[in-house]
Write a protein that holds these residues in place. Structure first.
Motif, PDB file in Angstrom:
ATOM      1  N   ARG A 195     -31.179 -34.143 110.447  1.00 35.19           N
ATOM      2  CA  ARG A 195     -29.870 -34.717 110.862  1.00 35.19           C
ATOM      3  C   ARG A 195     -28.883 -33.786 111.438  1.00 35.19           C
ATOM      4  N   ASP A 196     -28.120 -34.000 112.444  1.00 33.71           N
ATOM      5  CA  ASP A 196     -27.060 -33.359 112.973  1.00 33.71           C
ATOM      6  C   ASP A 196     -25.838 -34.108 112.857  1.00 33.71           C
ATOM      7  N   LEU A 197     -24.682 -33.518 112.738  1.00 35.72           N
ATOM      8  CA  LEU A 197     -23.263 -33.954 112.656  1.00 35.72           C
ATOM      9  C   LEU A 197     -22.913 -34.438 114.198  1.00 35.72           C
ATOM     10  N   VAL A 198     -22.520 -35.538 114.425  1.00 32.25           N
ATOM     11  CA  VAL A 198     -22.037 -36.351 115.543  1.00 32.25           C
ATOM     12  C   VAL A 198     -20.399 -35.938 115.570  1.00 32.25           C
ATOM     13  N   ALA A 199     -19.795 -36.667 114.548  1.00 29.43           N
ATOM     14  CA  ALA A 199     -18.535 -36.696 114.582  1.00 29.43           C
ATOM     15  C   ALA A 199     -17.958 -36.801 113.107  1.00 29.43           C
ATOM     16  N   VAL A 200     -16.725 -36.332 112.709  1.00 32.71           N
ATOM     17  CA  VAL A 200     -16.213 -36.471 111.529  1.00 32.71           C
ATOM     18  C   VAL A 200     -14.656 -36.681 111.493  1.00 32.71           C
ATOM     19  N   ILE A 201     -14.273 -37.415 110.596  1.00 28.76           N
ATOM     20  CA  ILE A 201     -12.851 -37.848 110.428  1.00 28.76           C
ATOM     21  C   ILE A 201     -12.364 -37.733 109.092  1.00 28.76           C
ATOM     22  N   SER A 202     -11.069 -36.830 108.990  1.00 28.15           N
ATOM     23  CA  SER A 202     -10.624 -36.667 107.768  1.00 28.15           C
ATOM     24  C   SER A 202      -9.924 -37.648 107.261  1.00 28.15           C
ATOM     25  N   SER A 203      -9.473 -37.714 105.923  1.00 28.47           N
ATOM     26  CA  SER A 203      -8.668 -38.542 105.477  1.00 28.47           C
ATOM     27  C   SER A 203      -7.359 -38.660 106.060  1.00 28.47           C
ATOM     28  N   GLY A 204      -7.020 -37.598 106.676  1.00 30.17           N
ATOM     29  CA  GLY A 204      -5.670 -37.390 107.367  1.00 30.17           C
ATOM     30  C   GLY A 204      -5.626 -37.961 108.791  1.00 30.17           C
ATOM     31  N   GLY A 205      -7.031 -38.211 109.308  1.00 31.40           N
ATOM     32  CA  GLY A 205      -6.918 -38.671 110.640  1.00 31.40           C
ATOM     33  C   GLY A 205      -7.572 -37.726 111.688  1.00 31.40           C
ATOM     34  N   SER A 206      -7.492 -36.270 111.061  1.00 32.27           N
ATOM     35  CA  SER A 206      -7.976 -35.330 112.147  1.00 32.27           C
ATOM     36  C   SER A 206      -9.563 -35.449 112.521  1.00 32.27           C
ATOM     37  N   THR A 207     -10.078 -35.316 113.672  1.00 27.25           N
ATOM     38  CA  THR A 207     -11.254 -35.541 114.100  1.00 27.25           C
ATOM     39  C   THR A 207     -11.837 -34.425 114.740  1.00 27.25           C
ATOM     40  N   ASP A 208     -13.216 -34.187 114.648  1.00 33.27           N
ATOM     41  CA  ASP A 208     -13.980 -33.264 115.184  1.00 33.27           C
ATOM     42  C   ASP A 208     -15.318 -33.793 115.777  1.00 33.27           C
ATOM     43  N   ALA A 209     -15.743 -33.131 116.986  1.00 31.15           N
ATOM     44  CA  ALA A 209     -17.051 -33.865 117.456  1.00 31.15           C
ATOM     45  C   ALA A 209     -17.921 -32.795 117.963  1.00 31.15           C
ATOM     46  N   ALA A 210     -19.140 -33.103 117.989  1.00 29.36           N
ATOM     47  CA  ALA A 210     -20.247 -32.124 118.642  1.00 29.36           C
ATOM     48  C   ALA A 210     -20.025 -32.013 120.041  1.00 29.36           C
ATOM     49  N   ASP A 211     -20.049 -30.885 120.664  1.00 33.43           N
ATOM     50  CA  ASP A 211     -19.842 -30.417 122.016  1.00 33.43           C
ATOM     51  C   ASP A 211     -20.639 -31.650 122.711  1.00 33.43           C
TER      52      ASP A 211
END
Length: 119
Positions: free
Chosen positions: A44-60
């Motif tokens: 499994r690969d990470l696609v996207a993540v969102i923190s409790s504060g709402g900040s996000t990150d996503a795979a390129d």
């Protein structure tokens, strides 16, 4: 903790889907929520993540096409997927990390939802 993922399906290249993940039975604090995907025979690969504060990150590979969001009041996370490509075909899983104490963080997985993009 129960995570119910939905929204997968079959779509043509360039189409859109929105995945949802509803979390229930939570007794701690949600640290972050994320989407992973798994290709046949792969991890499994990470696609996207969102923190409790709402900040996000996503795979390129999905930046600019996929958007992760959450509704804190409903403990629900979404993944809006636009401009889908055949290479996005995979089983998508939701993941929630919950903080139970200062040193106790645990990850919980939902069942997968199949996304198939035809060419």
């Amino acid at each position: 903790v129960q995570l119910q993922a939905s929204g997968g399906g079959l779509v043509q290249r360039g189409g859109s889907l929105r995945l949802s993940c509803v979390a229930s039975g939570i007794t701690g604090r949600i640290y972050d929520m994320s989407w992973y995907r798994q290709f046949p025979g792969k991890q499994r690969d990470l696609v996207a993540v969102i923190s409790s504060g709402g900040s996000t990150d996503a795979a390129d590979s999905v930046k600019g096409r996929f958007t992760i969001s959450r509704d804190n009041a409903e403990n629900t996370m979404y993944l809006q997927m636009n401009d889908l490509k055949p290479e996005d075909t995979a089983v998508y899983y939701c993941n929630v990390r919950i903080q139970y104490s200062n040193s106790d963080y645990r990850a919980h997985w939902g069942q997968g939802t199949q996304v198939t993009v035809s060419s």
